[in-house]
Scaffold this motif. Structure first.
Motif, PDB file in Angstrom:
ATOM      1  N   ALA A 264      -6.908  -1.914 -10.044  1.00 45.72           N
ATOM      2  CA  ALA A 264      -5.753  -1.198 -10.575  1.00 45.72           C
ATOM      3  C   ALA A 264      -4.463  -1.933 -10.266  1.00 45.72           C
ATOM      4  O   ALA A 264      -4.398  -2.752  -9.341  1.00 45.72           O
ATOM      5  CB  ALA A 264      -5.696   0.208  -9.975  1.00 45.72           C
ATOM      6  N   ASP A 265      -3.451  -1.624 -11.048  1.00 46.28           N
ATOM      7  CA  ASP A 265      -2.118  -2.146 -10.777  1.00 46.28           C
ATOM      8  C   ASP A 265      -1.457  -1.366  -9.652  1.00 46.28           C
ATOM      9  O   ASP A 265      -0.668  -1.912  -8.885  1.00 46.28           O
ATOM     10  CB  ASP A 265      -1.247  -2.076 -12.028  1.00 46.28           C
ATOM     11  N   TYR A 266      -1.759  -0.051  -9.577  1.00 43.55           N
ATOM     12  CA  TYR A 266      -1.199   0.824  -8.542  1.00 43.55           C
ATOM     13  C   TYR A 266      -2.270   1.792  -8.064  1.00 43.55           C
ATOM     14  O   TYR A 266      -3.147   2.195  -8.836  1.00 43.55           O
ATOM     15  CB  TYR A 266      -0.001   1.609  -9.079  1.00 43.55           C
ATOM     16  N   PHE A 267      -2.152   2.186  -6.804  1.00 42.78           N
ATOM     17  CA  PHE A 267      -3.092   3.110  -6.191  1.00 42.78           C
ATOM     18  C   PHE A 267      -2.305   4.291  -5.623  1.00 42.78           C
ATOM     19  O   PHE A 267      -1.447   4.101  -4.758  1.00 42.78           O
ATOM     20  CB  PHE A 267      -3.875   2.418  -5.065  1.00 42.78           C
ATOM     21  N   PHE A 268      -2.590   5.487  -6.089  1.00 43.49           N
ATOM     22  CA  PHE A 268      -1.944   6.706  -5.609  1.00 43.49           C
ATOM     23  C   PHE A 268      -2.823   7.312  -4.528  1.00 43.49           C
ATOM     24  O   PHE A 268      -4.008   7.578  -4.767  1.00 43.49           O
ATOM     25  CB  PHE A 268      -1.758   7.697  -6.763  1.00 43.49           C
TER      26      PHE A 268
ATOM     27  N   THR B 241     -10.992  -1.720  -4.787  1.00 47.37           N
ATOM     28  CA  THR B 241     -10.680  -3.131  -4.554  1.00 47.37           C
ATOM     29  C   THR B 241      -9.367  -3.472  -5.274  1.00 47.37           C
ATOM     30  O   THR B 241      -9.017  -2.824  -6.261  1.00 47.37           O
ATOM     31  CB  THR B 241     -11.807  -4.038  -5.074  1.00 47.37           C
ATOM     32  N   PRO B 242      -8.639  -4.475  -4.791  1.00 46.20           N
ATOM     33  CA  PRO B 242      -7.337  -4.811  -5.368  1.00 46.20           C
ATOM     34  C   PRO B 242      -7.348  -5.098  -6.861  1.00 46.20           C
ATOM     35  O   PRO B 242      -6.356  -4.857  -7.548  1.00 46.20           O
ATOM     36  CB  PRO B 242      -6.912  -6.059  -4.588  1.00 46.20           C
TER      37      PRO B 242
ATOM     38  N   GLY C 120      -6.534  -0.599   3.940  1.00 40.93           N
ATOM     39  CA  GLY C 120      -6.146  -1.909   4.444  1.00 40.93           C
ATOM     40  C   GLY C 120      -6.481  -3.066   3.525  1.00 40.93           C
ATOM     41  O   GLY C 120      -5.831  -4.108   3.577  1.00 40.93           O
ATOM     42  N   ASN C 121      -7.476  -2.911   2.673  1.00 44.92           N
ATOM     43  CA  ASN C 121      -7.866  -3.986   1.766  1.00 44.92           C
ATOM     44  C   ASN C 121      -7.042  -3.997   0.481  1.00 44.92           C
ATOM     45  O   ASN C 121      -7.180  -4.893  -0.334  1.00 44.92           O
ATOM     46  CB  ASN C 121      -9.360  -3.878   1.417  1.00 44.92           C
ATOM     47  N   LEU C 122      -6.159  -2.999   0.300  1.00 46.66           N
ATOM     48  CA  LEU C 122      -5.347  -2.907  -0.912  1.00 46.66           C
ATOM     49  C   LEU C 122      -3.929  -3.395  -0.628  1.00 46.66           C
ATOM     50  O   LEU C 122      -3.406  -3.171   0.467  1.00 46.66           O
ATOM     51  CB  LEU C 122      -5.308  -1.464  -1.415  1.00 46.66           C
ATOM     52  N   PRO C 123      -3.296  -4.048  -1.616  1.00 42.65           N
ATOM     53  CA  PRO C 123      -1.936  -4.562  -1.408  1.00 42.65           C
ATOM     54  C   PRO C 123      -0.947  -3.420  -1.141  1.00 42.65           C
ATOM     55  O   PRO C 123      -0.852  -2.480  -1.923  1.00 42.65           O
ATOM     56  CB  PRO C 123      -1.597  -5.260  -2.724  1.00 42.65           C
TER      57      PRO C 123
ATOM     58  N   HIS D 243      -9.971   7.296 -11.269  1.00 43.09           N
ATOM     59  CA  HIS D 243     -10.010   7.666  -9.854  1.00 43.09           C
ATOM     60  C   HIS D 243     -11.201   6.971  -9.188  1.00 43.09           C
ATOM     61  O   HIS D 243     -12.148   6.583  -9.845  1.00 43.09           O
ATOM     62  CB  HIS D 243     -10.078   9.186  -9.664  1.00 43.09           C
ATOM     63  N   SER D 244     -11.078   6.826  -7.884  1.00 46.26           N
ATOM     64  CA  SER D 244     -12.104   6.149  -7.108  1.00 46.26           C
ATOM     65  C   SER D 244     -12.001   6.643  -5.668  1.00 46.26           C
ATOM     66  O   SER D 244     -10.972   7.173  -5.267  1.00 46.26           O
ATOM     67  CB  SER D 244     -11.871   4.633  -7.159  1.00 46.26           C
TER      68      SER D 244
END
Length: 83
Positions: free
Chosen positions: A34-38, A30-31, A48-51, A23-24
């Protein structure tokens, strides 16, 4: 809480692959972390900075059915075996 719930779900789904769940705070994510962000939906505009294709928005952080549906969709997409 979401981290623990995902870890428990991976155990329940008998996932054998070594998947790291951390967790963060959204401000320091930052992109490359992680592979995915929940995320909670209220944080989506702050990401906005994450895909966008790697953002998983949870309408309820405590709904186990929603979490299971979204985690299993990722497991299927990535070809990771689960029950």
């Amino acid at each position: 809480m979401v981290q623990m719930n995902i870890q428990n779900l991976l155990k329940q789904e008998n996932v054998k692959e070594d998947i790291q769940v951390d967790h963060s705070d959204i401000g320091s994510a930052t992109p490359d972390q992680a592979d995915y962000f929940f995320l909670d939906p209220t944080l989506e505009t702050s990401a906005g900075n994450l895909p966008k294709d790697r953002l998983i928005i949870l309408n309820s952080l405590v709904d186990p059915n929603e979490l299971k549906e979204k985690v299993n969709a990722i497991l299927d997409k990535e070809g990771i075996e689960h029950s």
